[in-house]
Write a protein that holds these residues in place. Structure first.
Motif, PDB file in Angstrom:
ATOM      1  N   GLN A  19       0.832  -1.203   0.000  1.00 37.90           N
ATOM      2  CA  GLN A  19       0.000   0.000   0.000  1.00 37.90           C
ATOM      3  C   GLN A  19       0.871   1.260   0.000  1.00 37.90           C
ATOM      4  O   GLN A  19       0.568   2.229  -0.700  1.00 37.90           O
ATOM      5  CB  GLN A  19      -0.921   0.031   1.221  1.00 37.90           C
ATOM      6  CG  GLN A  19      -2.089  -0.923   1.164  1.00 37.90           C
ATOM      7  CD  GLN A  19      -2.910  -0.838   2.437  1.00 37.90           C
ATOM      8  OE1 GLN A  19      -2.465  -1.258   3.492  1.00 37.90           O
ATOM      9  NE2 GLN A  19      -4.112  -0.295   2.329  1.00 37.90           N
ATOM     10  N   LEU A  23       1.146   4.279  -2.622  1.00 34.85           N
ATOM     11  CA  LEU A  23       1.040   5.701  -2.284  1.00 34.85           C
ATOM     12  C   LEU A  23       2.152   6.503  -2.943  1.00 34.85           C
ATOM     13  O   LEU A  23       1.917   7.584  -3.491  1.00 34.85           O
ATOM     14  CB  LEU A  23       1.120   5.897  -0.769  1.00 34.85           C
ATOM     15  CG  LEU A  23      -0.174   5.805  -0.008  1.00 34.85           C
ATOM     16  CD1 LEU A  23       0.097   5.677   1.475  1.00 34.85           C
ATOM     17  CD2 LEU A  23      -1.025   7.011  -0.291  1.00 34.85           C
ATOM     18  N   ASP A  35      -7.554  11.419  -3.115  1.00 31.70           N
ATOM     19  CA  ASP A  35      -7.320   9.979  -3.288  1.00 31.70           C
ATOM     20  C   ASP A  35      -6.091   9.534  -2.496  1.00 31.70           C
ATOM     21  O   ASP A  35      -6.099   8.471  -1.876  1.00 31.70           O
ATOM     22  CB  ASP A  35      -7.135   9.635  -4.767  1.00 31.70           C
ATOM     23  CG  ASP A  35      -8.412   9.809  -5.575  1.00 31.70           C
ATOM     24  OD1 ASP A  35      -9.507   9.851  -4.969  1.00 31.70           O
ATOM     25  OD2 ASP A  35      -8.314   9.909  -6.814  1.00 31.70           O
ATOM     26  N   GLN A  39      -5.965   6.965   0.787  1.00 29.97           N
ATOM     27  CA  GLN A  39      -5.086   5.797   0.883  1.00 29.97           C
ATOM     28  C   GLN A  39      -4.191   5.875   2.125  1.00 29.97           C
ATOM     29  O   GLN A  39      -3.895   4.855   2.744  1.00 29.97           O
ATOM     30  CB  GLN A  39      -4.254   5.641  -0.383  1.00 29.97           C
ATOM     31  CG  GLN A  39      -5.068   5.188  -1.577  1.00 29.97           C
ATOM     32  CD  GLN A  39      -5.848   3.910  -1.280  1.00 29.97           C
ATOM     33  OE1 GLN A  39      -5.290   2.925  -0.814  1.00 29.97           O
ATOM     34  NE2 GLN A  39      -7.149   3.945  -1.531  1.00 29.97           N
TER      35      GLN A  39
END
Length: 91
Positions: A19, A23, A35, A39
């Protein structure tokens, strides 16, 4: 740390690592700020779940051992340590 918890935490951290790489890519690609923030929030939530899992294992193993040992100094130390880490987590 128990083997099953260690495996679970390792898997979760691997997903979180992915993740975070995502990013970084979003920032590089100039994606929409909201967005990116969304995240970031998801990563923080995932880290909180890992933290909870590690703390639960700590209480079930280390703190429980200190309590059952009868060693008052060890009991106080483990409880103080636990309270300090919970206090830091609240910030």
């Amino acid at each position: 740390m128990r083997k099953d918890i260690k495996a679970s935490v390792g898997k979760r951290l691997g997903r979180i690592e992915g993740q975070v790489r995502g990013l970084s890519k979003m920032v590089e690609e100039d994606r929409y700020c909201i967005d990116i923030v969304t995240q970031i929030s998801a990563v923080r939530a995932a880290l909180r779940r890992v933290e909870e899992e590690v703390l639960k294992d700590h209480v079930a193993h280390c703190v429980e051992h200190a309590i059952s040992s009868g060693d008052k100094a060890d009991q106080r130390a483990k409880i103080a340590e636990l309270m300090a880490v919970i206090g830091r987590a609240e910030r």
